[in-house]
Design a protein around this motif. Structure first.
Motif, PDB file in Angstrom:
ATOM      1  N   ARG A  33      16.137  34.805 -71.177  1.00 14.01           N
ATOM      2  CA  ARG A  33      16.278  35.300 -72.723  1.00 14.01           C
ATOM      3  C   ARG A  33      17.690  35.607 -72.983  1.00 14.01           C
ATOM      4  NH1 ARG A  33      12.241  33.356 -73.669  1.00 14.01           N
ATOM      5  NH2 ARG A  33      10.373  34.413 -74.615  1.00 14.01           N
ATOM      6  N   GLN A  34      18.176  35.028 -74.100  1.00 12.86           N
ATOM      7  CA  GLN A  34      19.863  35.459 -74.332  1.00 12.86           C
ATOM      8  C   GLN A  34      19.846  36.965 -74.803  1.00 12.86           C
ATOM      9  OE1 GLN A  34      21.636  33.020 -77.480  1.00 12.86           O
ATOM     10  NE2 GLN A  34      23.603  33.398 -76.542  1.00 12.86           N
ATOM     11  N   LEU A  35      20.985  37.439 -74.022  1.00 12.37           N
ATOM     12  CA  LEU A  35      21.441  38.865 -74.268  1.00 12.37           C
ATOM     13  C   LEU A  35      22.544  38.968 -75.212  1.00 12.37           C
ATOM     14  CD1 LEU A  35      20.561  41.860 -73.667  1.00 12.37           C
ATOM     15  CD2 LEU A  35      22.486  41.796 -71.969  1.00 12.37           C
ATOM     16  N   GLY A  36      23.416  38.111 -75.183  1.00 14.27           N
ATOM     17  CA  GLY A  36      24.508  37.967 -75.909  1.00 14.27           C
ATOM     18  C   GLY A  36      25.296  36.714 -75.666  1.00 14.27           C
ATOM     19  N   SER A  37      26.420  36.532 -76.334  1.00 12.23           N
ATOM     20  CA  SER A  37      27.120  35.249 -75.984  1.00 12.23           C
ATOM     21  C   SER A  37      27.395  34.857 -74.710  1.00 12.23           C
ATOM     22  CB  SER A  37      28.326  35.139 -76.851  1.00 12.23           C
ATOM     23  OG  SER A  37      29.147  33.976 -76.647  1.00 12.23           O
ATOM     24  N   GLY A  38      26.742  33.508 -74.280  1.00  8.83           N
ATOM     25  CA  GLY A  38      26.842  33.564 -72.555  1.00  8.83           C
ATOM     26  C   GLY A  38      26.306  34.366 -71.785  1.00  8.83           C
ATOM     27  N   LEU A  39      25.448  35.251 -72.062  1.00  8.85           N
ATOM     28  CA  LEU A  39      24.796  36.328 -71.384  1.00  8.85           C
ATOM     29  C   LEU A  39      23.323  36.124 -71.323  1.00  8.85           C
ATOM     30  CD1 LEU A  39      26.958  39.454 -72.304  1.00  8.85           C
ATOM     31  CD2 LEU A  39      27.217  37.799 -70.133  1.00  8.85           C
ATOM     32  N   TYR A  40      22.676  35.734 -70.235  1.00 11.22           N
ATOM     33  CA  TYR A  40      21.221  35.455 -69.975  1.00 11.22           C
ATOM     34  C   TYR A  40      20.390  36.451 -69.175  1.00 11.22           C
ATOM     35  CZ  TYR A  40      21.924  31.513 -72.971  1.00 11.22           C
ATOM     36  OH  TYR A  40      22.098  30.741 -74.219  1.00 11.22           O
TER      37      TYR A  40
END
Lengths: 585, 585
Positions: A33-40
């Motif tokens: 799941r994506q948490l933020g830009s470029g952060l999973y």
């Protein structure tokens, strides 16, 4: 694991942030799941995949290096010693930097060469302490300009990075091959379609480097290779035999009036020659830091009219010829040249301006040109029949051109270069003494003299390798994992939870498989069978056993996710059947 | 592993940065090296310890939670939603924050409650999705004011952190106990001397929390406990029955001239009473942020003269009574009060100044005082025989005092409180809806209504637990590891490498042990026997087998590091002997 006790959240629709099939399936199957830009976030299934991949990597590195763990926060002083602080924070801006409560700057690790040398300074005293070979598996942080493709290009990821120190270049070369062999075994055991390629060393530096890539259309890298398997290189540094230029139609040096021909194509048409018979001269502007001060220098690149500049090769060539850290290299902005430059009609001997003199470079293929056409340094005019050493001094020669598929290979002109897209998953480097010398790592040799060790480094992207495999193997129904890193090896699908015979058969088989060391997942959710089948396909678990109405007859279907082949070995023989198949992993 | 092929760098001298015995031994034995303030590299032996500890933790959590991995970079917006951004970046300054190339702020994870809620928002839709229980093992970053004691208080460390979401407080309470039981099993399997204690929730918040501590004189926490085992609490939140104050010698309310008695002791001497018969009134200044704006408020704390303020309890009491985020709470700086305050002679009814009115608080023990002495709000004067509700309105009552060893426990006045020092290694919390409500996590209940889940979180410091064990178990010769997390279970020491019988016996036993699944280390270095024995002790490997001159007679000594007992089971029986001993792990 029983799915009724765990968390599996799958989706039927394609998430809007999925820009590749692998990303789509990893999101839909509940792996990330994506948490933020470029952060999973990696959810339970993906966490299992990564742990198994890490275990595989550790097994293959066992004996070649010892595992350590470096801090991710690194004193900026180390990066200033190596000379990379400016390049990483200002030029590429790829490094996150933090300031602590005491006002001291710290780097958030994009890579660990500096730390490895700092630790080697503590461990290496004499030649007896060499070679030293360590690796770690941990997070890296990079402030990517454009995160993309799920886990393929992120701002935080897991990497295996190794560092080795040696008394001799030969010993380094041996370890370089040992690491390459380990990577080859890992990628082969994963069943990946992969290539090892000559590569550019980039910001890491060093003489020799090799990339490991998984072939995939979503890859950012272009590989050029020959069918005989003897040559594979990243297009960033690939070399080839240029198509030979036909003999020049010009025998005498002459100036020609060619109005309105500022492009190669129009000039060739006006002059009656081919692009390969013309030398074009391209003006770049190099920006660099010299002792912390920004500075610029114009660069004039001469190359054949049918060739284009390889920006990585040009960057390296310019970097090697200036003092300071190159920060930008772009085709010159013509506005600032006060309009008096005959752009489109430049000659190799364009006079230096009042600014610093040109850095003049000539591509290797262009250096062989004879009786060539080129600009006349005056708008609307060209010259023909020119030769290096006669009308124009030959600038410094360097390999600067972009190699194209279809050109002939160096090792065998019968082999044309072919092109493919790839995802870089590993990169190994023979660094030499770049870091060890800059950071004062030394040891006492057998003869008592102080010496500088030579160094190698070896990266393998863990998150990226798993994601690249997902890209390469996924099909329209979902993920397809090789058994060695699949979150589970087998999924047992109970068709009807109301049928106690099915439930009992599933429970019995589940216990049997676990006792046999098979990593089994029991889908005992009260969902429709169609949902369970779709989820089994979506999650990509390599083997599915379906326990349906035929269990009363001692029958259950075994299906391989990859390929879709089915078997009915009989309920009592399923464990043996699967163990035999999984044993081949 | 063969030590001749690996890297072991031990030191005889005590490193200057070693401020505790455990730290000294970890440094000397080559387990860790310092890279910067509060930043450590774990070398191969320590990396093995941590991996084994992580494996133990995973085994004990299996079935209670599923493993995930959250990003360490976290969008600041999440921390603003929970309301903790200011507290972590400005108040405690414990959180590193970075700004990316797009100018967006990111937190570098000190903890993951916000991220866990953000991920739960993706996974939880209905009551069927609850409970959700996940954990991860990974790095945490905290900008500690004073890093100390090697790995005990660092700026970067490995932690197991778990998060659970529930439909009911009862279900949360059950999981809270399941996690506590897992911690208890882990600490017991490690052979640690540990305690579970009632604790203050600190910045994490929530109603109920419990700490797990390893007893150690280098610990920063003080535990108060009773010999019957029924009460253990961190001194930060411990409660007790205060020693009863003797009946007051004052029967009438009177004002007394007591010049030069601004301390409790001098005032008591002048008045002829005991400290427990006096109420002292201490002035604090609270600084806080209200809507982002800094503000202050004076706080007047009344407590018995023989008691002292517990700063954690006072912080919590003030926090609960102000709007905004408390940022500092210190005894008031008298300079700014324009010199007109009769310090040392304050009464509970000290008039409000022109500033905001006092927040007036009275400790619970002080609230029971009768006919007490206290200040008269005039320098050089006290009053005696005062009573709450007569001369002075009783301020808000709260538990504010520091409990001392020797006081009687609440549950049984026959049990005095005892004190011990401990190292906090784990902390579990029943958070309630603090985060889930603030961050809008909701689910649809069985009756179709939207509900807010209740939440728990569960931390266990991996690096700190390993380091705390080193502290607790190390002796003057070095480290002592329990077999379950020892870097190797057995070290084989070859006394004389020139003696082929010794070498052959060692090689044979090494192969035999490995085949039997025993994690063996072969010390085949060409060093003196004394050096090898010292290194074996220093590294703390639980069992040593010495292969010396008696191997020709079929004999070799087996020695247990902890306790130093030796055996000679005969060369052929050593593997069986060790397997039986290690099986008890």
């Amino acid at each position: 694991m029983r799915l009724s006790k765990g968390t599996l959240v799958t989706r039927r629709e394609t998430p809007s942030e999925a820009d590749t099939r692998g990303t789509e399936m990893l999101l839909r199957a509940g792996f990330i799941r994506q948490l933020g830009s470029g952060l999973y976030t990696t959810l339970p299934l993906m966490t299992r995949v990564l742990h198994k991949l890490e275990a595989l990597i550790r097994r293959e590195l066992d004996g070649a290096a010892q595992e350590v763990s470096f801090p991710q926060l690194q004193p900026a002083a180390l990066w200033r010693q190596s000379g990379r602080w400016d390049a990483y924070t200002q030029v590429e801006q790829i490094m996150f930097a933090v300031t602590d409560r005491g006002g001291r700057e710290l780097a958030l690790a994009p890579t660990h060469e500096e730390v490895a040398v700092a630790v080697a300074r503590e461990l290496v005293g004499s030649y007896r302490d060499l070679p030293l070979s360590v690796y770690q598996i941990g997070r890296k942080f990079r402030d990517e300009l454009r995160p993309r493709a799920g886990l393929l290009r992120t701002r935080e990821f897991v990497m295996k990075d190794g560092y080795s120190f040696h008394a001799t270049p030969e010993d380094l070369a041996r370890t370089f091959e040992v690491m390459g062999d380990a990577y080859a075994r890992i990628l082969t055991r994963l069943g990946a379609e992969w290539r090892a390629a000559q590569a550019d060393s980039g910001l890491i530096g060093g003489a020799e480097s090799r990339e490991y890539l998984l072939l995939s259309d979503v890859g950012e890298d272009t590989l050029l290779y020959t069918a005989d398997g003897l040559y594979v290189a990243n297009a960033e540094r690939a070399v080839s035999r240029a198509h030979p230029a036909p003999a020049s139609p010009f025998s005498c040096f002459e100036r020609r009036h060619t109005p309105g021909t500022s492009t190669v194509a129009s000039a060739c048409a006006a002059l009656g020659c081919e692009a390969s018979q013309m030398i074009k001269n391209v003006l770049y502007e190099a920006e660099f830091l010299e002792g912390g001060q920004p500075s610029t220098r114009p660069v004039l690149v001469s190359l054949r009219g049918d060739h284009s500049v390889n920006p990585v090769k040009l960057w390296n060539a310019v970097s090697a010829r200036i003092d300071g850290t190159l920060t930008a290299l772009e085709v010159a902005d013509t506005e600032q040249w006060a309009g008096d430059l005959p752009l489109g009609y430049l000659a190799p001997d364009l006079p230096d301006g009042t600014e610093r003199p040109f850095l003049r470079l000539c591509d290797g293929a262009a250096a062989h040109a004879q009786h060539f056409a080129t600009g006349a340094n005056e708008t609307g005019f060209h010259v023909v029949g020119a030769n290096w050493g006669q009308q124009y001094p030959l600038p410094e020669v360097a390999d600067l051109r972009q190699v194209e598929a279809g050109e002939r290979s160096i090792h065998d002109p019968a082999q044309p270069l072919l092109a493919a897209r790839g995802i870089e998953v590993g990169h190994i480097f023979q660094l030499g003494t770049r870091y060890t010398a800059a950071m004062n790592l030394s040891y006492t040799a057998a003869d008592g003299t102080p010496q500088t060790p030579t160094m190698g480094c070896y990266g393998l992207g863990v998150t990226r390798l798993a994601a690249a495999l997902a890209e390469q193997l996924a099909d329209e129904r979902g993920l397809v994992w090789p058994a060695v890193i699949a979150p589970y090896e087998v999924i047992l699908t109970v068709v009807d939870l109301q049928d106690t015979a099915q439930v009992e058969a599933a429970e019995g088989l589940y216990a049997e498989l676990r006792a046999a060391g098979v990593d089994a997942l029991l889908d005992d959710r009260p969902s429709r069978a169609g949902v369970k089948f779709a989820d089994a396909d979506l999650t990509g678990i390599p083997w599915r056993v379906t326990l349906g109405r035929t269990v009363g007859l001692g029958r259950a279907e075994v299906r391989e996710r990859r390929g879709g082949e089915t078997w009915e070995p009989g309920l009592g023989k399923i464990t043996g059947f699967l163990r035999a198949r999984l044993g081949q992993r």
